[in-house]
Design a protein around this motif. Structure first.
Motif, mmCIF file in Angstrom:
data_model
loop_
_atom_site.group_PDB
_atom_site.id
_atom_site.type_symbol
_atom_site.label_atom_id
_atom_site.label_comp_id
_atom_site.label_asym_id
_atom_site.label_seq_id
_atom_site.Cartn_x
_atom_site.Cartn_y
_atom_site.Cartn_z
ATOM 1 N N TYR A 1 -10.911 13.252 18.990
ATOM 2 C CA TYR A 1 -12.306 12.803 19.003
ATOM 3 C C TYR A 1 -12.652 12.094 17.702
ATOM 4 N N GLU A 2 -13.444 11.038 17.811
ATOM 5 C CA GLU A 2 -14.021 10.411 16.627
ATOM 6 C C GLU A 2 -15.429 10.975 16.475
ATOM 7 N N VAL A 3 -15.787 11.395 15.275
ATOM 8 C CA VAL A 3 -17.128 11.939 15.048
ATOM 9 C C VAL A 3 -17.930 10.926 14.237
ATOM 10 N N SER A 4 -19.016 10.447 14.827
ATOM 11 C CA SER A 4 -19.852 9.463 14.153
ATOM 12 C C SER A 4 -20.692 10.140 13.077
ATOM 13 N N GLY A 5 -20.764 9.518 11.919
ATOM 14 C CA GLY A 5 -21.541 10.095 10.833
ATOM 15 C C GLY A 5 -22.974 9.617 10.831
ATOM 16 N N GLU A 6 -23.291 8.746 11.753
ATOM 17 C CA GLU A 6 -24.610 8.123 11.705
ATOM 18 C C GLU A 6 -25.659 8.845 12.540
ATOM 19 N N ASP A 7 -25.217 9.563 13.548
ATOM 20 C CA ASP A 7 -26.167 10.122 14.494
ATOM 21 C C ASP A 7 -26.080 11.643 14.532
ATOM 22 N N PHE A 8 -26.975 12.286 13.816
ATOM 23 C CA PHE A 8 -26.963 13.745 13.742
ATOM 24 C C PHE A 8 -27.179 14.374 15.119
ATOM 25 N N THR A 9 -27.956 13.702 15.956
ATOM 26 C CA THR A 9 -28.266 14.290 17.259
ATOM 27 C C THR A 9 -27.013 14.424 18.125
ATOM 28 N N ARG A 10 -25.976 13.621 17.829
ATOM 29 C CA ARG A 10 -24.753 13.676 18.643
ATOM 30 C C ARG A 10 -23.715 14.649 18.086
ATOM 31 N N ALA A 11 -23.965 15.160 16.888
ATOM 32 C CA ALA A 11 -23.025 16.121 16.313
ATOM 33 C C ALA A 11 -22.929 17.325 17.230
ATOM 34 N N GLY A 12 -21.716 17.688 17.586
ATOM 35 C CA GLY A 12 -21.524 18.800 18.511
ATOM 36 C C GLY A 12 -20.987 18.355 19.853
ATOM 37 N N GLU A 13 -20.962 17.035 20.067
ATOM 38 C CA GLU A 13 -20.440 16.520 21.340
ATOM 39 C C GLU A 13 -18.971 16.878 21.521
ATOM 40 N N ALA A 14 -18.193 16.706 20.459
ATOM 41 C CA ALA A 14 -16.756 17.005 20.549
ATOM 42 C C ALA A 14 -16.543 18.492 20.822
ATOM 43 N N SER A 15 -17.291 19.337 20.111
ATOM 44 C CA SER A 15 -17.148 20.783 20.289
ATOM 45 C C SER A 15 -17.512 21.200 21.713
ATOM 46 N N THR B 1 -25.058 22.599 -0.615
ATOM 47 C CA THR B 1 -25.386 21.369 -1.340
ATOM 48 C C THR B 1 -26.045 20.367 -0.400
ATOM 49 N N ALA B 2 -26.425 20.846 0.778
ATOM 50 C CA ALA B 2 -27.013 19.944 1.775
ATOM 51 C C ALA B 2 -28.408 19.505 1.350
ATOM 52 N N PRO B 3 -28.760 18.247 1.613
ATOM 53 C CA PRO B 3 -30.102 17.765 1.263
ATOM 54 C C PRO B 3 -31.182 18.411 2.139
ATOM 55 N N ASP B 4 -32.434 18.335 1.657
ATOM 56 C CA ASP B 4 -33.544 18.998 2.351
ATOM 57 C C ASP B 4 -33.723 18.536 3.794
ATOM 58 N N ASN B 5 -33.469 17.251 4.041
ATOM 59 C CA ASN B 5 -33.692 16.762 5.408
ATOM 60 C C ASN B 5 -32.771 17.454 6.407
ATOM 61 N N VAL B 6 -31.612 17.905 5.921
ATOM 62 C CA VAL B 6 -30.678 18.630 6.790
ATOM 63 C C VAL B 6 -31.220 20.025 7.088
ATOM 64 N N ARG B 7 -31.874 20.623 6.088
ATOM 65 C CA ARG B 7 -32.456 21.957 6.306
ATOM 66 C C ARG B 7 -33.558 21.899 7.353
ATOM 67 N N ASN B 8 -34.290 20.790 7.335
ATOM 68 C CA ASN B 8 -35.335 20.644 8.347
ATOM 69 C C ASN B 8 -34.760 20.580 9.756
ATOM 70 N N LEU B 9 -33.484 20.277 9.848
ATOM 71 C CA LEU B 9 -32.840 20.180 11.160
ATOM 72 C C LEU B 9 -32.184 21.497 11.570
ATOM 73 N N GLY B 10 -32.296 22.508 10.707
ATOM 74 C CA GLY B 10 -31.791 23.834 11.078
ATOM 75 C C GLY B 10 -30.424 24.162 10.515
ATOM 76 N N PHE B 11 -29.922 23.287 9.625
ATOM 77 C CA PHE B 11 -28.619 23.548 9.006
ATOM 78 C C PHE B 11 -28.751 23.495 7.487
ATOM 79 N N GLY B 12 -27.639 23.623 6.791
ATOM 80 C CA GLY B 12 -27.698 23.564 5.335
ATOM 81 C C GLY B 12 -28.138 24.871 4.704
ATOM 82 N N ALA B 13 -27.911 25.986 5.406
ATOM 83 C CA ALA B 13 -28.281 27.290 4.855
ATOM 84 C C ALA B 13 -27.119 27.928 4.111
ATOM 85 N N GLY B 14 -26.029 27.181 3.978
ATOM 86 C CA GLY B 14 -24.869 27.723 3.289
ATOM 87 C C GLY B 14 -24.125 28.755 4.124
ATOM 88 N N MET B 15 -24.138 28.547 5.422
ATOM 89 C CA MET B 15 -23.467 29.479 6.324
ATOM 90 C C MET B 15 -22.304 28.828 7.066
#
Lengths: 142, 115
Positions: free
Chosen positions: A8-22, A95-109
């Protein structure tokens, strides 16, 4: 059963599609009749890693090899690399930026979760070059 | 408890209908998806105030049959489509997170064991 290889190729541009491969790997393992617990462990570990790839490394590729008794996943990116792997493995360190935390990730888990759900996890990382994450999950056919 | 009971207890509105008779044994309330992913229990419902596609993907990886959006939050069509393809029920409730969790707990749902 001989092993099955998926790429699978994972696109870095579209956060909404992250998880498609999984999600796709999960579906495939289900169709092959692997047990639910093992499928979930593969799916969660790979999903966290896919999210990491999108957050930190602008995407990359994933190679999945399905064997009768285990699944191997390689997630490879050309991102910035991980300066301190030991620190990155600590729960809550992020080390995730704040905008990632707003999306529910970046909690260091992410990495701690990946380690928790896999039987083996290996990180090869080089600053400025990228990161290869090798995961192994043992499975039993249902 | 089944999904239908959750709709009743939370006076919820069904936004996307999956299997309403799916058995629900535990619940998890969080806006941090990584915290949800650290919690593996069978047949769970996810309560969240977060509205984005990763909520559905998280539920997918966890084999969750139902997601409750608290405080009247409404997911967009892209999120609804994702849930529909995965046969996941989406419910919205006007209750806040604490109250929604409390009502389900009172109704007999457990949060599983402490870490």
């Amino acid at each position: 059963m001989s092993n099955i290889h998926l790429h699978y190729e994972v696109s870095g541009e579209d956060f909404t599609r992250a998880g498609e491969a999984s999600g796709s790997v999960k579906k495939r393992l289900k169709a092959l009749g692997y047990n639910t617990d093992a499928i979930r462990r593969v799916a969660i570990a790979m999903y966290e890693a896919e999210i990491n790839m999108v957050i930190h490394a602008e995407g990359g590729f994933v190679d999945v090899d399905i064997f009768p008794d285990h699944v191997e996943v390689l997630l490879s990116d050309k991102g910035p690399g991980i300066p301190d792997v030991e620190k990155a493995m600590q729960e809550g360190f992020s080390t995730a930026p704040d905008n990632v935390r707003n999306l529910g990730f970046g909690a260091g888990m992410g990495l701690p979760n990946i380690k928790k759900y896999t039987d083996d996890m290996r990180i090869e990382t080089e600053i400025g070059k990228g990161t290869d994450l090798y995961l192994t999950v043992k499975v039993k056919e249902a | 408890m089944v999904v239908k009971d959750i709709i009743d207890i939370l006076e919820g509105e069904v936004i996307c209908e999956g299997n309403l008779d799916a058995e629900i044994k535990t619940a998890c309330g969080s806006d941090m998806m990584s915290d949800v992913l650290a919690f593996v229990k069978d047949q769970s419902v996810l309560l969240t105030g977060l509205v984005n596609p990763q909520v559905v993907r998280t539920a997918e990886m966890m084999d969750m049959a139902c997601i409750v959006f608290v405080r009247g939050k409404m997911p967009d069509q892209g999120i609804i489509d994702l849930a529909e393809q995965r046969d996941i029920t989406l419910i919205k409730t006007r209750y806040r997170m604490f109250t929604a969790c409390g009502k389900l707990y009172e109704g007999g749902l457990s949060g599983g064991t402490a870490v």
